[in-house]
Enzyme design. Structure first.
Site, PDB file in Angstrom:
ATOM      1  N   LYS A 147       0.895  -1.543   0.000  1.00 27.79           N
ATOM      2  CA  LYS A 147      -0.166  -0.129  -0.092  1.00 27.79           C
ATOM      3  C   LYS A 147       0.627   0.960   0.634  1.00 27.79           C
ATOM      4  O   LYS A 147       1.552   1.427   1.033  1.00 27.79           O
ATOM      5  CB  LYS A 147      -1.372  -0.165   1.432  1.00 27.79           C
ATOM      6  CG  LYS A 147      -1.555   1.061   0.808  1.00 27.79           C
ATOM      7  CD  LYS A 147      -2.286   1.689   2.248  1.00 27.79           C
ATOM      8  CE  LYS A 147      -1.982   2.756   2.792  1.00 27.79           C
ATOM      9  NZ  LYS A 147      -1.897   3.754   2.185  1.00 27.79           N
ATOM     10  N   GLU A 194      10.818   0.563   9.790  1.00 27.06           N
ATOM     11  CA  GLU A 194      11.358   1.511   9.599  1.00 27.06           C
ATOM     12  C   GLU A 194      10.992   2.667   9.571  1.00 27.06           C
ATOM     13  O   GLU A 194       9.984   3.878   9.308  1.00 27.06           O
ATOM     14  CB  GLU A 194      12.027   1.515   8.048  1.00 27.06           C
ATOM     15  CG  GLU A 194      12.827  -0.206   7.435  1.00 27.06           C
ATOM     16  CD  GLU A 194      14.538   0.190   7.830  1.00 27.06           C
ATOM     17  OE1 GLU A 194      14.752   1.008   8.426  1.00 27.06           O
ATOM     18  OE2 GLU A 194      14.848  -0.284   7.383  1.00 27.06           O
ATOM     19  N   CYS A 248      13.729  10.613   6.646  1.00 27.91           N
ATOM     20  CA  CYS A 248      13.962   9.764   8.315  1.00 27.91           C
ATOM     21  C   CYS A 248      15.677  10.401   8.158  1.00 27.91           C
ATOM     22  O   CYS A 248      15.447  10.270   9.906  1.00 27.91           O
ATOM     23  CB  CYS A 248      13.287   8.832   7.737  1.00 27.91           C
ATOM     24  SG  CYS A 248      14.634   7.928   6.406  1.00 27.91           S
ATOM     25  N   GLU A 256      11.122  15.253  14.926  1.00 24.34           N
ATOM     26  CA  GLU A 256      10.918  15.407  13.926  1.00 24.34           C
ATOM     27  C   GLU A 256      10.649  16.076  12.884  1.00 24.34           C
ATOM     28  O   GLU A 256       9.057  16.180  13.528  1.00 24.34           O
ATOM     29  CB  GLU A 256      10.348  13.634  13.279  1.00 24.34           C
ATOM     30  CG  GLU A 256      11.499  13.222  11.704  1.00 24.34           C
ATOM     31  CD  GLU A 256      10.313  11.896  11.671  1.00 24.34           C
ATOM     32  OE1 GLU A 256       9.861  11.351  11.672  1.00 24.34           O
ATOM     33  OE2 GLU A 256      11.569  11.361  10.485  1.00 24.34           O
TER      34      GLU A 256
HETATM   35  P1  NAD Z   1       2.968   7.897   8.101  1.00 23.53           P
HETATM   36  O1  NAD Z   1       3.166   7.299   9.590  1.00 23.53           O
HETATM   37  O2  NAD Z   1       1.778   8.695   8.333  1.00 23.53           O
HETATM   38  O3  NAD Z   1       2.226   6.835   6.922  1.00 23.53           O
HETATM   39  C1  NAD Z   1       2.964   5.708   6.295  1.00 23.53           C
HETATM   40  C2  NAD Z   1       2.232   5.228   5.852  1.00 23.53           C
HETATM   41  O4  NAD Z   1       0.951   3.681   6.618  1.00 23.53           O
HETATM   42  C3  NAD Z   1       0.704   4.938   4.295  1.00 23.53           C
HETATM   43  O5  NAD Z   1       1.028   5.412   3.703  1.00 23.53           O
HETATM   44  C4  NAD Z   1      -0.155   5.721   5.412  1.00 23.53           C
HETATM   45  O6  NAD Z   1      -1.483   5.474   4.680  1.00 23.53           O
HETATM   46  C5  NAD Z   1       0.529   4.282   6.033  1.00 23.53           C
HETATM   47  N1  NAD Z   1      -0.926   4.541   8.047  1.00 23.53           N
HETATM   48  C6  NAD Z   1      -1.478   5.130   8.368  1.00 23.53           C
HETATM   49  N2  NAD Z   1      -1.962   5.047   9.430  1.00 23.53           N
HETATM   50  C7  NAD Z   1      -2.042   3.120   9.418  1.00 23.53           C
HETATM   51  C8  NAD Z   1      -2.250   2.570  10.040  1.00 23.53           C
HETATM   52  N3  NAD Z   1      -2.879   2.593  11.306  1.00 23.53           N
HETATM   53  N4  NAD Z   1      -2.234   1.167   9.961  1.00 23.53           N
HETATM   54  C9  NAD Z   1      -1.278   1.511   8.806  1.00 23.53           C
HETATM   55  N5  NAD Z   1      -0.894   1.943   8.180  1.00 23.53           N
HETATM   56  C10 NAD Z   1      -0.870   3.181   8.104  1.00 23.53           C
HETATM   57  O7  NAD Z   1       4.487   8.832   7.609  1.00 23.53           O
HETATM   58  P2  NAD Z   1       4.088   9.859   5.873  1.00 23.53           P
HETATM   59  O8  NAD Z   1       3.987  10.904   6.901  1.00 23.53           O
HETATM   60  O9  NAD Z   1       4.510   9.246   5.396  1.00 23.53           O
HETATM   61  O10 NAD Z   1       5.864   9.123   6.640  1.00 23.53           O
HETATM   62  C11 NAD Z   1       6.930  10.042   6.836  1.00 23.53           C
HETATM   63  C12 NAD Z   1       7.181   9.575   8.409  1.00 23.53           C
HETATM   64  O11 NAD Z   1       8.528   8.242   7.467  1.00 23.53           O
HETATM   65  C13 NAD Z   1       8.570  10.181   8.633  1.00 23.53           C
HETATM   66  O12 NAD Z   1       8.732   9.949  10.138  1.00 23.53           O
HETATM   67  C14 NAD Z   1      10.001   9.535   8.212  1.00 23.53           C
HETATM   68  O13 NAD Z   1      10.890   9.570   9.166  1.00 23.53           O
HETATM   69  C15 NAD Z   1       9.411   8.233   7.816  1.00 23.53           C
HETATM   70  N6  NAD Z   1      10.490   7.476   7.035  1.00 23.53           N
HETATM   71  C16 NAD Z   1      11.663   6.303   7.577  1.00 23.53           C
HETATM   72  C17 NAD Z   1      11.999   5.583   6.606  1.00 23.53           C
HETATM   73  C18 NAD Z   1      12.972   4.516   6.895  1.00 23.53           C
HETATM   74  O14 NAD Z   1      13.421   3.752   5.802  1.00 23.53           O
HETATM   75  N7  NAD Z   1      12.990   4.752   8.671  1.00 23.53           N
HETATM   76  C19 NAD Z   1      11.907   6.174   5.437  1.00 23.53           C
HETATM   77  C20 NAD Z   1      11.265   7.240   4.735  1.00 23.53           C
HETATM   78  C21 NAD Z   1      10.424   7.287   6.136  1.00 23.53           C
END
Ligand code: NAD
Length: 503
Positions: free
Chosen positions: A203, A277, A311, A408
């Site tokens: 997804k 991650e 991230c 963050e």
């Molecule tokens: P987010 O956690 O809001 O969303 C990530 C994904 O999770 C999206 O596809 C979202 O639709 C889905 N999601 C939301 N609620 C959910 C739930 N309850 N159950 C399952 N899926 C759900 O994050 P974002 O705003 O899209 O991305 C930014 C974040 O991602 C930052 O915190 C960043 O640090 C992190 N990130 C981490 C890495 C890494 O490798 N560690 C890489 C890229 C981004």
């Protein structure tokens, strides 16, 4: 702990991609012209075909640089997740039974087809996400292809992943990815899973799903057997349904720490294997013996690459007191010539923030920084009238207790702190709940070794920043998550180790 250090003394910006020097206004705009070949409407990709969502609903994806509608995306729900998981489960026996080298051929084909359409994908990614075309063209798309190539290379050598033991695929893998590197995160997830013989339901993030669905066209063109990869677009609740689905043997999530915790709670007690991650708040540490001009390029790349929506962004600059004034003044001079604006312009350094909601979050942090007493500075910037733009921003006079030093932000905002001794630098760098990455700038090899040993971060870059390679495992300590992606370690997270001679 992984140390990444350049083999030769790096020249100027050790960035990926490089950010350019230039004057803010005195240049000819050079918009990219390749056709992104977008459809007006994208359906779900299930069982090798594009199919409408069970609920019949669609949502809009907008271009964050213009706020114009780009396409309609299918709103997948629990029924669609179920259909996709069944398709993946049905495909698993035949896919996992293929010899590794046969699976590898599909991965090679996907990588090559993506290379053939690289310009088109770069434009689509920039339109959908707002990141500068130079980044999608020189970094996102080639690195995505590189991950498929790298894992294609492993597919016929799986006996070397864990010598003496056998790796078995897990079955159906449920994957959820964020919006900051839509294509790249997708390749980090799909390529290792397929290499080992797993089948995937993924997804993408709701505001950046287009390139995942375009890549599904490539899966079709590559002749990937139906059901081996399924793409279900939709909101967070769709991701929740996927993570909880009984057919899913392994969860691979990239996103915020907050959502990661929600997922972990929701599947606690199940036997699903999991990798997380999550977020980061990296320290980029500059010592007084560092080559300062080069360090300034690394600071700029560390926090302004992808508008800071990274991230592992170097969002906390720790600078040695004797050079703090010099570094800040060089940094300000550098920021004055960063080009902020149209992401489709090849000269743009800082593009659009992904959404209005994210822009509002970043603005909230600017207010918090000022309210808590830090000093904010932004270069003079003429921002486009439409779209979600934020000038590069630095804060000085920051203390460790400030929210902008602890949380963050996920935007082009740098918090600058100072230190006097190596011990103080280490203590301040580790004084965070996160532990994804760090940067060290110094002339002393012994200091690099000490820092990389004592910093609690999955990746420590030395005299460089934001360097990525498919062979190099990436992942966090503490609340930045667990498990690794990339390299041999990443493969270990997608299989079950079986002792040779045992069933
Ligand atoms: P987010 O956690 O809001 O969303 C990530 C994904 O999770 C999206 O596809 C979202 O639709 C889905 N999601 C939301 N609620 C959910 C739930 N309850 N159950 C399952 N899926 C759900 O994050 P974002 O705003 O899209 O991305 C930014 C974040 O991602 C930052 O915190 C960043 O640090 C992190 N990130 C981490 C890495 C890494 O490798 N560690 C890489 C890229 C981004």
């Amino acid at each position: 702990m992984k140390i990444q250090t350049p083999t030769r003394a790096p020249r100027r910006p050790s960035t990926a991609p490089e950010l350019l020097f230039g004057d803010l206004w005195d240049y000819d705009p050079a918009p990219e012209t390749a056709d992104p070949k977008l459809k007006a409407r994208y359906d779900l990709f299930i069982g090798g075909e594009f199919v409408p969502p069970a609920g019949g609903k669609y949502f809009e994806s907008v271009n964050p640089a213009t706020e114009a509608k780009l396409a309609e995306l299918a709103l997948g729900g629990p029924d669609d997740v179920d259909r996709a998981c069944r398709a993946a489960a049905a495909a698993f026996p035949a896919w996992s039974a293929l010899p590794g080298r046969e699976r590898g051929k599909y991965l090679y084909r996907i990588a090559r087809l993506l290379q053939d359409r690289a310009r088109e994908f770069a434009v689509a990614e920039t339109l959908d996400n707002g990141k500068p075309i130079r980044e999608t063209r020189d970094f996102d798309v080639p690195t995505c292809a590189a991950h498929f190539f790298y894992h294609a290379g492993w597919a016929d050598k799986l006996e070397y992943v864990a010598p003496g033991r056998r790796m078995e695929p897990l079955g159906v893998v449920g994957q959820v990815i964020p919006w900051n590197f839509p294509l790249l995160m997708l390749s980090w997830k799909i390529a290792p899973a397929l290499c080992l013989g797993n089948c995937v339901v993924i997804k993408p993030a709701s505001n950046t799903s287009i390139t995942a669905l375009k890549l599904a066209e490539i899966f079709q063109d590559a002749g990937l057997p139906p059901g081996v990869v399924n793409v279900v677009s939709g909101p967070g609740s769709t991701g929740g349904a996927l993570m909880a689905h009984p057919a899913v043997a392994k969860i691979a999530f990239t996103g915020s720490t907050e959502v990661g915790k929600v997922i972990m709670r929701s599947v606690a007690g199940s036997d699903k294997k999991m990798t997380m991650e999550l977020g980061g708040k990296a320290a980029n540490i500059v010592f007084d013996d560092a080559p300062l001009d080069q360090a300034v390029e690394g600071i700029v790349n560390g926090i302004f690459f992808n508008q800071g929506q990274v991230c592992c962004a170097g969002s906390r600059l720790l600078v040695h007191e004797p050079v703090a004034r010099t570094v800040v003044s060089k940094l300000k001079a550098r920021l004055r010539v960063l080009r902020v604006g149209d992401p489709m312009d090849k000269n743009t350094d800082v593009g659009a923030i992904v959404s209005r909601a994210q822009l509002d979050t970043i603005r909230g942090y600017l207010k918090a920084g000022v309210d808590e007493g830090a000093e904010m500075w932004q270069p003079p910037c003429r921002l486009p009238k439409k779209g979600f733009f934020m000038p590069p921003t630095i804060f000085t006079g920051v203390t460790q207790s400030h929210r902008i030093a602890r949380e963050e932000i996920f935007g082009p905002v740098l918090s600058i702190l100072t230190f006097r001794t190596v011990d103080e630098a280490i203590e301040k760098a580790n004084n965070t709940e996160y532990g994804l990455s760090a940067g060290v700038w110094t002339d002393k090899g012994s200091r690099i070794l000490r820092m990389s040993t004592e910093l609690k971060a999955g990746v420590v870059w030395a005299n460089t920043y934001n360097k990525f390679d498919p062979a190099s495992p990436f992942g966090g300590y503490k609340e930045s998550g667990f498990g690794r992606e990339g390299g041999r370690h990443g493969l270990l997270d997608y299989g079950r180790l079986v002792e040779e001679g045992r069933p």
